[in-house]
Every structure is written in structure tokens, then in C-alpha cells.
Design an enzyme around this catalytic site. Sequence first.
Site, PDB file in Angstrom:
ATOM      1  N   CYS A  44       0.811  -1.216   0.000  1.00 42.39           N
ATOM      2  CA  CYS A  44       0.000   0.000   0.000  1.00 42.39           C
ATOM      3  C   CYS A  44       0.841   1.260   0.000  1.00 42.39           C
ATOM      4  O   CYS A  44       0.304   2.364  -0.113  1.00 42.39           O
ATOM      5  CB  CYS A  44      -0.952  -0.021   1.191  1.00 42.39           C
ATOM      6  SG  CYS A  44      -2.320  -1.185   0.964  1.00 42.39           S
ATOM      7  N   GLY A  64     -11.137 -12.715 -14.025  1.00 46.12           N
ATOM      8  CA  GLY A  64     -10.158 -11.660 -13.834  1.00 46.12           C
ATOM      9  C   GLY A  64      -9.613 -11.146 -15.145  1.00 46.12           C
ATOM     10  O   GLY A  64     -10.214 -11.362 -16.212  1.00 46.12           O
ATOM     11  N   HIS A  65      -8.456 -10.499 -15.066  1.00 43.92           N
ATOM     12  CA  HIS A  65      -7.833  -9.926 -16.261  1.00 43.92           C
ATOM     13  C   HIS A  65      -6.327  -9.927 -16.075  1.00 43.92           C
ATOM     14  O   HIS A  65      -5.826  -9.687 -14.968  1.00 43.92           O
ATOM     15  CB  HIS A  65      -8.336  -8.502 -16.494  1.00 43.92           C
ATOM     16  CG  HIS A  65      -7.853  -7.901 -17.784  1.00 43.92           C
ATOM     17  ND1 HIS A  65      -8.197  -8.413 -19.010  1.00 43.92           N
ATOM     18  CD2 HIS A  65      -7.038  -6.840 -18.030  1.00 43.92           C
ATOM     19  CE1 HIS A  65      -7.629  -7.695 -19.959  1.00 43.92           C
ATOM     20  NE2 HIS A  65      -6.915  -6.729 -19.384  1.00 43.92           N
ATOM     21  N   LYS A 116       0.483   3.630  -3.094  1.00 39.22           N
ATOM     22  CA  LYS A 116      -0.627   4.552  -3.314  1.00 39.22           C
ATOM     23  C   LYS A 116      -0.127   5.940  -3.709  1.00 39.22           C
ATOM     24  O   LYS A 116       0.913   6.395  -3.238  1.00 39.22           O
ATOM     25  CB  LYS A 116      -1.465   4.684  -2.039  1.00 39.22           C
ATOM     26  CG  LYS A 116      -2.439   3.540  -1.805  1.00 39.22           C
ATOM     27  CD  LYS A 116      -3.377   3.880  -0.660  1.00 39.22           C
ATOM     28  CE  LYS A 116      -4.463   2.826  -0.502  1.00 39.22           C
ATOM     29  NZ  LYS A 116      -5.429   3.197   0.559  1.00 39.22           N
ATOM     30  N   ASP A 129     -10.491   0.545   7.468  1.00 38.55           N
ATOM     31  CA  ASP A 129      -9.248  -0.177   7.743  1.00 38.55           C
ATOM     32  C   ASP A 129      -8.062   0.742   7.462  1.00 38.55           C
ATOM     33  O   ASP A 129      -8.161   1.705   6.713  1.00 38.55           O
ATOM     34  CB  ASP A 129      -9.146  -1.498   6.970  1.00 38.55           C
ATOM     35  CG  ASP A 129      -9.191  -1.334   5.462  1.00 38.55           C
ATOM     36  OD1 ASP A 129      -9.400  -0.203   4.974  1.00 38.55           O
ATOM     37  OD2 ASP A 129      -9.022  -2.340   4.757  1.00 38.55           O
ATOM     38  N   ASP A 180     -14.449   6.409   1.259  1.00 37.54           N
ATOM     39  CA  ASP A 180     -14.695   5.189   2.025  1.00 37.54           C
ATOM     40  C   ASP A 180     -13.984   4.006   1.395  1.00 37.54           C
ATOM     41  O   ASP A 180     -13.355   4.116   0.330  1.00 37.54           O
ATOM     42  CB  ASP A 180     -16.196   4.916   2.133  1.00 37.54           C
ATOM     43  CG  ASP A 180     -16.593   4.408   3.502  1.00 37.54           C
ATOM     44  OD1 ASP A 180     -15.852   3.576   4.056  1.00 37.54           O
ATOM     45  OD2 ASP A 180     -17.636   4.839   4.027  1.00 37.54           O
TER      46      ASP A 180
END
Length: 352
Positions: free
Chosen positions: A20, A142-143, A23, A230, A53
Site C-alpha cells: 500500500c 479476472g484480467h 498509493k 481499515d 470510504d
Amino acid sequence: MNAPTDLNIKLTSFSHGGGCGCKIAPGVLAEILKKSSGFPVPKELMVGIETADDAAVYKLNDEQALIATTDFFMPIVDDPYDFGRIAATNAISDVYAMGGTPIMALALVGMPINKLPLDVIGKILQGGESVCAEAGIPIAGGHTIDSVEPIYGLVVMGLVHPSKVKRNADARAGDKFILGKPLGVGILSAALKKDALDASGYAAMIENTTKLNKPGKSLSDLPGVHALTDVTGFGLLGHLLELARGAGLTARLEMPRIPLLPNVQQFAERGFVTGASGRNWAGYGHEVVLADGITPVQQALLTDPQTSGGLLVSCAASAVDEVLALFKREGFVHAAVIGEMVNGPARVEVTA
């Protein structure tokens, strides 16, 4: 050209950022979204982009609302199976953070096909599948693309009763904050990249990042739980600030009560801090008041990007014991009360 066969490959060497921490910085993201045009919003859309959110929520009928989310990133660890597990756990968490039950996932896969052995790519997918099996959901499609850096994640869908959706914007004055997992994943990942993390530190990091936030499903049943999110790439301060903005209140955070992963503070003192931590502070530091005595190391802990981090619960004081007991039953032994919501401007105040 045939794909390579060497299995002794460091996945993190292919990525400019990991987990993360990939980001887009919060300040940059806000600038991008500020320039996006509005669009008609159907009345069935219960949660959209307005409060940043964790997922979108669309009301299907009086008994069901659909939760939809997606999350993907570059490797945070070198072990392909662990990378797949972490990415899948992180993606599914957003459904739990809305109080929902996941029902299905789609895989998002981007891999440098001519640089990564096919066996390595297969292990990444197997890691993701193992977590989905633990969550009780199928990967239904999926892809895939051939990309410069390895990318893996999921689109996840879930269900929740419309009256039990837990947004991040509904905290109330007097609420207590409970954090479900200890902080420090970004700092440990920085140490890992510098070969400074030992086997026990790595094990603690993997245990934390692959633990599904299943308590979110039960938290949706508790009327005393007012808001839920979270903690991921924007760090504890960033996600707590989202709660404060949504409620129009001041979030008061008590630094000594925040649970940390083993040796995280010592690693931070040695300089193992991610670049994303500094970008986070640059993006929202003007909305945070740090008490005298809060050190630069503690600031780094608070802005540390968490990959597959813990649930952050805002609940009535009368519900604290019930929420903590729920976390403990699910094996979240580090869950702790870390602060409260009080009347005041929409910001975070950190006490020493």
C-alpha cells in the site's frame, strides 16, 4: 522470447514501491479528484466517492446491498506465495471494513512475462487463491496484462444488509477508537528491502498482513459501532483523519496506547522508514496537531503505510468491551483502545 526459469528472483527488485506504499500520495490524489467532473448518482448508491470510504455500496433491495471494491499493488515481499496472500488479504479487507460478507473475487494480474519465471507467477496466484479459500469465496475470473512491474490484486464483491452498512463518516462525539492490528508494516518492509529483517520479524510481518479482518462482519451487527474503516496506505493518521472529516469532529489519539509490531520503533530509529510516510505527512500534516513530546520517529509510525492493516472502529464507550471481546475471539490479541472522538474542528490531535 522464452520466460526465464531462475526461481531465485527478488520480486521487490522489480517494483519502485511495494504494498500500500504504492498509493498515490494523499495530497496529489486530492488534487486529481478535485478536477474530476460530477456525474448523476442513482438513489440506490448508498456509498460512493464522497467520503473516501473503503468500498462502494449499492442497494439491491430491502434486504441486500452489494459491496464492490478493488485493490492491487507491486510486491512488498520477495516470496511470491506470500505476496499473493498479502495482496488478496488486503483487497478482501475493504468488504469487511464496510461490515459486509465477501462473496466473490476477480483477479487483477500484471506481470513482466519475459522477466519472471512462469512458476513464480503461478505461486503468486496460488497465494491469492489460498486466502480466498480461507475467506470462503471463489476467484471467478479476472484480467491479465504483460506489464513492466509485477502487479497483483483483486476485485472483491460482498453483501451486507442496507441497515448494517458501516461507513467511515458516521463517528459520534464520545466514541472510542479501537485498532484491530498493530502498526509497523511499512517500516518492517523497509528493513526487509535492506536485508535487515530477521526470520522472526518477517514471520510477524506476514502473520499481520495475511490475517483476514473477519471481525468486520460481526461488527456490523453491533448498534454501538458507528463507523468503521481499515488502516492502509495513508497510515493511521490519514485514515483517522478521514473519520474526523466525515463526522466533522476532532479525533484525539493517544500515542502510548497504539500497538506496534515487534521491534518496529527500533527499526524506525535506525532510519528504516518508507518514502510514502513522508508523502503522507506532506499531504495531511496541516490537519494534525502533535503534542509537545511527539518525536519524529513517532510521527513516522503514525504515517507509516500499512499494507493489509487492521480495522479501525469508532464505537460508543458502552460498546468497547463487546468490541474488544469480539476481536479477541477472532484471534486479534493486539486490539486496543487508542483514542476518542470529541467536539472540535475536523482534525486529529495526538497526545504524548
